[in-house]
Structure formats: structure tokens, C-alpha cells
Design a protein around this motif. Structure first.
Motif, short mmCIF file in Angstrom:
data_model
loop_
_atom_site.label_atom_id
_atom_site.label_comp_id
_atom_site.label_asym_id
_atom_site.label_seq_id
_atom_site.Cartn_x
_atom_site.Cartn_y
_atom_site.Cartn_z
N ARG A 140 0.70 -1.21 -0.14
CA ARG A 140 0.19 -0.06 0.03
C ARG A 140 0.87 1.09 0.11
NH1 ARG A 140 -5.15 -0.28 1.76
NH2 ARG A 140 -5.10 -1.70 0.09
N LYS A 141 0.49 2.10 -1.16
CA LYS A 141 1.42 3.38 -1.06
C LYS A 141 0.44 4.60 -1.06
CE LYS A 141 4.51 1.31 -4.34
NZ LYS A 141 5.29 1.54 -5.54
N VAL A 142 0.96 5.57 -0.71
CA VAL A 142 0.45 7.00 -0.52
C VAL A 142 1.47 7.96 -1.12
CG1 VAL A 142 -0.72 9.08 0.91
CG2 VAL A 142 -0.80 6.52 1.64
N ALA A 143 0.78 8.51 -2.50
CA ALA A 143 1.76 9.84 -2.96
C ALA A 143 3.03 9.15 -3.49
CB ALA A 143 2.05 11.02 -2.03
N GLY A 144 2.80 7.55 -3.99
CA GLY A 144 4.06 6.98 -4.51
C GLY A 144 4.67 6.30 -3.20
N LYS A 145 4.79 6.78 -2.27
CA LYS A 145 5.53 6.44 -0.93
C LYS A 145 5.12 5.10 -0.37
CE LYS A 145 7.88 7.85 3.11
NZ LYS A 145 8.04 9.02 4.26
#
Length: 246
Positions: A140-145
Motif C-alpha cells: 500500500r502506497k500514498v503519494a507513491g511512497k
């Protein structure tokens, strides 16, 4: 109280006496015969009304307190807890949490299979030998992180799951659409250090701190629906809990 609630004890039943008391009081609470804030007679009086020993009655009351249905208050006695505390928990997934906070999570499905469950999964999900489950790992990623590495096992008699669906939606959203009404979960939070497999996926160093979470979720029919082992970057994620003194 025992007479008012029509509590009765069947001494010929294989169900332990204390558990019969637990079941009777639980039923009274759930049907509204015992309303939030109602005070119960003391254990000595209750034991006498039901012709039970005090240790048996105390064991029943202790279990009801542990389950969150009753609360003991100094100077007041034993009461039914408020309706807010008894409200069924609405379980959420990481996807739900992030979306509700305005983030736009993305998911990479790293592995996916529909396999016969191993012994540990059979036990966790209360399945019969030979049952199959969906087993998958997601990043799982958020803003590619990268934020979390999640491994789950889901019983396959609820709804059809595939890689495309998991890549586009949160697991709990998928299961809710399949008719699951989540009721509760057994969850354990811990910590570990990133190993050679986890570190590159989470874009951190080997030995970096990770938060761990193990959860088995149960629906309102009593089915153990899914079980999972998740790890989170400790520098990016934490769990918050509200604690209430009883």
C-alpha cells in the motif's frame, strides 16, 4: 433482577452454570430488558435469587465486565454500560482510513493465489480441512511512497476476489459489497525490524523499525472472515487508541 429478567438455571444442561447466567444477562441487555445505566443487584443477592454459589455468580459477572457489557463503579455498584460503549465496532481497513483522511492510496498486488488453506489458516478462520482461501500480499502506497506491506488470507465462500479488484479497492470494501457486516476483530499490535525482503519493498533500510499488526475479523454471523499480518513503516504510521477507565 433475576425474576424480572426471567433468568433460569438448568442444572441438567451441559452448559456451565456461570455461562447460563452470562447468556441470560447478555440476552436481557441486547433485547433492551436491561437498559444502559441499569443497576444490578449485588452478587450475593443475585446468587441467592438463582440459588447459585457466590464464586459462580462472581465468575459470570467478571466475564460480563471483561466483555464490556457491565461496569463496576465504586460506590454505585454494577451497571450496564452506556449504549455508546456497547455499540458494535465498525472495522476499517488501511485503505478506508487513508481515503477518509483525504489521501489517495494505491495498491500493488505482489502475489495472489486461491489455495487450500494450511493448518494455521484453517484454525484462524475456523474452516474445515480441505477448505480453500484467497491468499495475497499487497503493498500500500500514498503519494507513491510505500507505507504498508500486507499479507491476508480470506475465506472463499463470501465473494469472488481477484488481483484487479484488490488493486483498485480496499479489502474490507470488497467484502462489505459481498454482504459481510463486520462485527469485531481480534487484533495484536507489535514491532519488528525490517528484513531483507521487507526493506526494499518499503524503501527503508534493513533493521529499520516497523510496526506490526495481526488481525482476524469476525462478521455478525460469527464467521471468521479474514486474517492478516501487516507491517508498516514506523516513521510513517502509528495506531491511536482511546482508553476508558471503568
Amino acid at each position: 433482577m433475576a425474576n424480572q429478567l426471567n433468568l433460569s438455571i438448568d442444572r441438567s444442561s451441559p452448559v456451565p452454570l456461570y455461562h447460563q447466567v452470562v447468556q441470560g444477562i447478555e440476552a436481557a441487555i441486547h433485547t433492551g430488558a436491561l437498559t444502559p445505566g441499569s443497576r444490578l443487584d449485588n452478587e450475593i443477592d443475585l446468587a441467592a435469587q438463582l440459588n447459585l454459589s457466590r464464586p459462580t455468580m462472581r465468575k459470570a459477572m467478571d466475564e460480563l465486565v471483561r466483555s464490556g457489557l457491565l461496569v463496576r463503579k465504586r460506590g454505585v455498584g454494577t451497571q450496564v454500560v452506556s449504549s455508546q460503549v456497547r455499540r458494535p465496532l465498525e472495522l476499517s481497513s488501511l485503505y478506508d482510513d487513508l481515503s477518509n483522511n483525504g489521501s489517495k492510496p494505491t495498491t500493488d498486488v505482489l502475489s495472489f493465489s486461491h489455495i487450500e488453506a494450511d493448518a494455521a489458516t484453517l484454525e484462524a478462520l475456523h474452516l474445515a480441512p480441505g477448505s480453500k482461501v484467497y491468499h495475497f500480499t499487497r503493498l500500500r502506497k500514498v503519494a507513491g511512497k510505500p507505507l504498508a506491506l500486507m499479507e491476508n488470507w480470506v475465506r472463499d465462500d463470501i465473494t469472488t476476489i481477484d488481483e484487479a479488484l484488490l488493486g483498485a479497492q480496499g479489502l474490507y470494501g470488497i467484502l462489505r459489497k459481498g454482504g459481510v457486516n463486520f462485527r469485531l476483530a481480534s487484533q495484536r499490535i507489535g514491532a519488528m525490524v525490517a528484513n531483507d525482503y521487507q526493506a526494499p519493498l518499503l524503501e527503508t533500510e534493513v533493521g529499520s523499525a516497523l510496526v506490526t499488526m495481526e488481525r482476524t475479523a469476525v462478521d455478525d454471523t460469527g464467521r471468521n472472515v479474514e486474517t492478516g499480518h501487516h507491517v508498516y513503516r514506523a516513521d510513517s504510521y502509528s495506531f491511536e487508541m482511546t482508553l476508558v477507565q471503568r
